[in-house]
Enzyme design. Structure first.
Site, PDB file in Angstrom:
ATOM      1  N   VAL A 146       0.831  -1.196   0.000  1.00 41.29           N
ATOM      2  CA  VAL A 146       0.000   0.000   0.000  1.00 41.29           C
ATOM      3  C   VAL A 146       0.871   1.253   0.000  1.00 41.29           C
ATOM      4  O   VAL A 146       0.590   2.226  -0.706  1.00 41.29           O
ATOM      5  CB  VAL A 146      -0.956  -0.002   1.209  1.00 41.29           C
ATOM      6  CG1 VAL A 146      -1.619   1.366   1.402  1.00 41.29           C
ATOM      7  CG2 VAL A 146      -2.035  -1.073   1.032  1.00 41.29           C
ATOM      8  N   GLU A 147       1.929   1.233   0.790  1.00 43.08           N
ATOM      9  CA  GLU A 147       2.750   2.430   0.942  1.00 43.08           C
ATOM     10  C   GLU A 147       3.533   2.772  -0.327  1.00 43.08           C
ATOM     11  O   GLU A 147       3.522   3.927  -0.771  1.00 43.08           O
ATOM     12  CB  GLU A 147       3.724   2.254   2.111  1.00 43.08           C
ATOM     13  CG  GLU A 147       3.074   2.236   3.484  1.00 43.08           C
ATOM     14  CD  GLU A 147       2.541   3.597   3.899  1.00 43.08           C
ATOM     15  OE1 GLU A 147       2.862   4.606   3.236  1.00 43.08           O
ATOM     16  OE2 GLU A 147       1.802   3.645   4.900  1.00 43.08           O
ATOM     17  N   THR A 148       4.220   1.787  -0.902  1.00 36.31           N
ATOM     18  CA  THR A 148       5.172   2.109  -1.977  1.00 36.31           C
ATOM     19  C   THR A 148       5.206   1.082  -3.102  1.00 36.31           C
ATOM     20  O   THR A 148       6.165   1.051  -3.858  1.00 36.31           O
ATOM     21  CB  THR A 148       6.603   2.223  -1.402  1.00 36.31           C
ATOM     22  OG1 THR A 148       6.983   0.964  -0.816  1.00 36.31           O
ATOM     23  CG2 THR A 148       6.697   3.322  -0.364  1.00 36.31           C
TER      24      THR A 148
ATOM     25  N   TYR B 125      -7.440   3.206   5.305  1.00 35.03           N
ATOM     26  CA  TYR B 125      -6.099   2.649   5.141  1.00 35.03           C
ATOM     27  C   TYR B 125      -6.008   1.279   5.809  1.00 35.03           C
ATOM     28  O   TYR B 125      -5.518   0.309   5.204  1.00 35.03           O
ATOM     29  CB  TYR B 125      -5.080   3.606   5.745  1.00 35.03           C
ATOM     30  CG  TYR B 125      -3.659   3.086   5.736  1.00 35.03           C
ATOM     31  CD1 TYR B 125      -2.813   3.353   4.667  1.00 35.03           C
ATOM     32  CD2 TYR B 125      -3.159   2.335   6.797  1.00 35.03           C
ATOM     33  CE1 TYR B 125      -1.523   2.877   4.642  1.00 35.03           C
ATOM     34  CE2 TYR B 125      -1.865   1.861   6.785  1.00 35.03           C
ATOM     35  CZ  TYR B 125      -1.046   2.130   5.710  1.00 35.03           C
ATOM     36  OH  TYR B 125       0.239   1.641   5.700  1.00 35.03           O
TER      37      TYR B 125
END
Length: 351
Positions: A128-130, A318
């Protein structure tokens, strides 16, 4: 050359950067000898960071209106659940998560032994982040944090602390702060740790003497595991339970709050929301009402581990996206675990 400086240079060379120490102070947007910027330099230099180094760094920092604009338009504030979910639950991201775990199997297995966090959860955070380290941000962290520290109307104090921590990290690891890129909010590397989280939770998981979250996936895997453990992740305990409820979320219940479980099952049952698995009436949960594309709602009850995920990012959207991505990766890997609610994933939902 010290061990730290050798490692730092290797870090930046691996990411296509070269440390070029500035030998002259350049005129910039943040004068280190004036006002609030000078106060920050005074504070950080008192922690052992060389003053001349700090002054060069702040002279190189540039104001960014784009950073302020991005802060006012965070996606979580505008998207419904089904819109937010579609960003992160594509087949490609799931498949990359499976490959990423396979590529770093030893690190994931060791992280699970040491921190009790399943590989799929750690991978989902990085996914999800990167996109597993593929997209780590294109804003200079020095510019982002300087802009937010001295120009953000309501959170300047918070970002001032992040800027101080960032400068300390860069100095300790012998890297040029102007060479490091991240998100518009100053988050860095594979796991997008903000600087204070980097200082508190990053670990040297591959034992090379440096906590490198910018280019080292093994350190990133261990650091995410450590972050969750420090926030009291509970082994393989469930993250949430499905529930049945009315067409519209009932009044009197505060849904979708990124807080410790705060509503009792008995209160929810009185409002017409019933968990699909038996829970004692006094069990506290986080009631979630997730809006679907057809306007209907799906009800879920977040448990303690759901709350832990919201400590990484204070958004129920999130936390739910991370959870469903982790479930999808586990399903693709053929894994069956106690945190994996088998009824939570329906094949037709996946794009």
């Amino acid at each position: 050359m010290t061990k730290v400086s050798r490692n730092a240079r290797r870090i930046l060379m691996a990411s296509g950067c070269l440390v070029l120490a500035s030998t002259t102070a350049l005129a910039g947007d943040f004068d280190p000898r004036q006002g609030d910027v000078k106060s920050l330099v005074d504070e950080v230099s008192a922690q052992g960071v060389d003053r001349a180094w700090l002054e060069r760094a702040m002279n190189e920092a540039s104001f960014s209106q784009g950073v302020l604009d991005a802060m006012s338009g965070a996606v979580e504030r505008h998207l419904t659940w089904h819109e937010y979910r579609d960003i992160f639950l594509g087949e490609e991201r799931v498949a990359k998560g499976v490959r990423f775990i396979d590529q770093h199997r030893e690190a994931f297995e060791r992280a699970q032994r040491e921190y009790q966090v399943p590989p799929e959860i750690i991978a989902a955070i990085l996914g999800v982040e990167t996109r597993y380290g593929e997209v780590t941000g294109d804003h200079r962290v020095l510019d982002s944090l300087s802009t937010l520290a001295f120009h953000h109307g309501t959170r300047g104090g918070f970002f001032r602390g992040e800027l101080a921590a960032f400068l300390e990290i860069a100095y300790e690891q012998d890297v040029d702060p102007g060479d490091l890129e991240g998100s518009y909010a100053g988050a860095m590397g594979y796991p997008q740790f903000i600087p204070t989280s980097y200082r508190a939770y990053a670990v040297d998981f591959d034992g090379d003497g440096t906590r490198n979250l910018w280019t080292d996936p093994v350190d990133a895997i261990g650091s995410v595991g450590n972050y969750f453990a420090e926030h009291r992740w509970q082994g393989d305990a469930p993250i949430y339970l499905d529930a049945e409820g009315p067409t519209e979320p009932p009044s009197g219940i505060e849904f979708n709050q990124a807080q410790k479980p705060y509503v009792s099952v008995s209160e929810l049952q009185d409002a017409g929301i019933t968990p699909e698995r038996a829970l004692t009436p006094d069990t506290r949960v986080i009631p979630l009402a997730l809006e679907l594309a057809d306007g209907d709602y799906r009800y879920r009850l977040g448990l303690d581990n759901f709350y832990v995920i919201t400590r990484y990012n204070h958004s129920y959207l999130y936390a739910m996206a991370v959870t469903e991505l982790a479930e999808a990766i586990a399903k693709a890997r053929g894994e069956s675990t106690s945190w994996f609610e088998s009824t939570a994933i329906e094949s037709e939902e996946h794009p």
